[in-house]
Design a protein around this motif. Structure first.
Motif, short mmCIF file in Angstrom:
data_model
loop_
_atom_site.label_atom_id
_atom_site.label_comp_id
_atom_site.label_asym_id
_atom_site.label_seq_id
_atom_site.Cartn_x
_atom_site.Cartn_y
_atom_site.Cartn_z
N VAL A 185 -68.74 -28.51 1.07
CA VAL A 185 -68.72 -27.12 0.63
C VAL A 185 -67.58 -26.83 -0.37
O VAL A 185 -67.63 -25.85 -1.10
CB VAL A 185 -68.63 -26.12 1.82
N ASP A 186 -66.58 -27.72 -0.40
CA ASP A 186 -65.49 -27.52 -1.37
C ASP A 186 -65.69 -28.36 -2.64
O ASP A 186 -64.83 -28.38 -3.51
CB ASP A 186 -64.14 -27.87 -0.73
N GLY A 187 -66.80 -29.11 -2.71
CA GLY A 187 -67.09 -29.88 -3.91
C GLY A 187 -66.59 -31.32 -3.86
O GLY A 187 -67.02 -32.14 -4.65
N ARG A 188 -65.69 -31.62 -2.91
CA ARG A 188 -65.30 -33.03 -2.75
C ARG A 188 -66.40 -33.73 -1.97
O ARG A 188 -67.31 -33.09 -1.44
CB ARG A 188 -63.98 -33.14 -1.96
N LYS A 189 -66.34 -35.07 -1.84
CA LYS A 189 -67.33 -35.79 -1.04
C LYS A 189 -67.38 -35.18 0.37
O LYS A 189 -66.32 -34.93 0.96
CB LYS A 189 -66.90 -37.27 -0.95
N MET A 190 -68.58 -34.90 0.87
CA MET A 190 -68.66 -34.36 2.23
C MET A 190 -68.15 -35.43 3.19
O MET A 190 -68.61 -36.56 3.18
CB MET A 190 -70.10 -33.97 2.57
N SER A 193 -63.35 -36.20 7.45
CA SER A 193 -61.90 -36.13 7.26
C SER A 193 -61.46 -35.01 6.32
O SER A 193 -60.27 -34.71 6.26
CB SER A 193 -61.32 -37.48 6.84
N TYR A 194 -62.37 -34.40 5.58
CA TYR A 194 -61.97 -33.30 4.70
C TYR A 194 -62.28 -31.92 5.28
O TYR A 194 -62.01 -30.90 4.63
CB TYR A 194 -62.66 -33.42 3.34
N GLY A 195 -62.93 -31.89 6.44
CA GLY A 195 -63.28 -30.58 7.03
C GLY A 195 -64.17 -29.74 6.11
O GLY A 195 -64.04 -28.51 6.08
N ASN A 196 -65.03 -30.40 5.34
CA ASN A 196 -65.88 -29.66 4.39
C ASN A 196 -67.36 -29.90 4.65
O ASN A 196 -68.18 -29.84 3.74
CB ASN A 196 -65.52 -30.08 2.96
N THR A 197 -67.69 -30.21 5.90
CA THR A 197 -69.06 -30.64 6.19
C THR A 197 -69.99 -29.49 6.59
O THR A 197 -69.53 -28.42 7.02
CB THR A 197 -69.07 -31.64 7.37
#
Ligand code: ADP
Ligand code: TRP
Length: 321
Positions: A185-190, A193-197
């Motif tokens: 959701v933040d544009g980095r790889k889902m 470990s990035y909390g963007n899933t």
């Protein structure tokens, strides 16, 4: 052909895991002799809390079964239920040059993300090689990030066979073309470990909320937009029919379309895509014993193969002479 792959129980599975790995695993099971496992020994390399690992293992098992894993045909088990693989890891470690592991980029990547540089993390590709070789795997479908580990496996198998005779089948193919990296959701790889899933089975409300928050640029509604640079479109094309993807592509390029509109449609399509599997997932949550039985019977089938290969390897190196 024997197909094998593993997935770590290091969190709840997300859309990136599904489109980048699980979907291919599930498609391959119809045509091949499939072996899939939950890599809990591997997950220990990042030192999870003890009660986390068992919970995530069952979560991953339920996800796979709900999404269509064929529990009769496919051998599906928890890695640590077949500890033979750790003994083979040792035998392989003794023919693995340090330099081979030092060249692996995933160790450096994980340490730079803050994981402790423990020996398990460093030696993890050897455990992965043991996973692959102990089950005589021919095809190992993995995402691009795992390609190097399959090459390491081939290298170790060849070294072992050269030293001790033809014990292992060298996996012939390694990579299954997967979709491009799925953005979070933040544009980095889902990634967990990035909390963007966006989790596959997270509550519908929360899926909607996350999709509405996907990062986009600030092109005004009336201006043309580049679909290939848009995180919303990258996700939409995974769940829309080719015709509908084409229509959206045109809308982006023609302008007069806002990201809000695309997000709304994405949320509908995403929820529809996984809807048929949600009910099954809920049923499994209410029948954990069944899930455990599936894993136990998979472990038994896996153990039979692993035991045989391990015995050959022990004989070959001289432990049984
Ligand atoms: P995570 O980055 O969330 O920890 P893993 O490294 O456990 O995910 O990945 C498990 C599998 O899912 C791998 O085969 C990997 O290639 C695939 N995968 C994970 N994230 C993505 C993504 N964003 N896009 C495509 N495939 C992915
Ligand atoms: N290392 C893989 C990952 O992090 C998981 C894995 C462990 C695996 N053993 C394997 C994948 C053997 C394929 C084959 O995604």
């Amino acid at each position: 052909m024997r197909v094998l792959s593993g997935i770590q129980p290091s969190g709840k599975l997300h859309i990136g895991n599904f489109f980048g790995a699980m979907r291919q695993h599930l498609q391959l099971q119809a045509e091949h002799d499939s072996f899939y496992f939950i890599a809990d020994y591997h997950a220990l390399t990042s030192n999870p809390q003890p009660d986390e690992i068992a919970g995530h293992t069952l979560g991953v098992a339920m996800d796979y079964i709900a999404l269509g894993l064929d529990t009769e045909k496919t051998v599906f088990w928890r890695q640590s239920d077949v500890p033979e693989v750790t003994e083979l890891t040792w035998l392989l470690s003794c023919v693995t040059p340090m330099g081979l592991l030092q060249r692996c980029t995933s160790f450096k990547d994980k340490v730079s993300q803050g994981l402790s540089p423990n020996h398990g993390l460093f030696a993890y590709p050897v455990l992965q090689a043991a996973d692959i070789l102990i089950y005589n795997s021919e095809l190992v479908p993995v995402g691009a990030d795992q390609k190097q580990h399959i090459e390491v496996t081939r290298d170790i198998a060849i070294r072992f066979n050269n030293a001790y005779g033809e014990v292992f089948a060298v996996p012939k193919e390694h990579i299954i073309e997967s979709v491009a990296i799925v953005p979070g959701v933040d544009g980095r790889k889902m990634s967990k470990s990035y909390g963007n899933t966006i989790e596959i089975f997270e509550p519908e409300k929360s899926v909607n909320k996350k999709i509405m928050k996907i990062v986009t640029d600030s092109t005004p509604v009336e201006d043309p937009k580049d679909p290939d640079k848009c995180n919303v479109f990258a996700l939409l094309r995974l769940v829309a029919s080719p015709e509908e993807s084409g229509e959206w592509e045109n809308k982006y390029r023609n302008g007069s379309m806002g990201y809000g509109e695309a997000k709304k449609r994405l949320a509908e399509l995403m929820l529809d895509y996984f809807k048929p599997f949600r009910q099954k997932r809920t049923e499994l949550e209410n029948n954990i014993n069944y899930v455990k039985e599936v894993l136990a019977s998979g472990a038994e089938r896996a153990k039979a193969v692993a035991g045989e290969t391990l015995e050959k390897a022990r004989q070959a190196v001289g432990l049984r002479k």
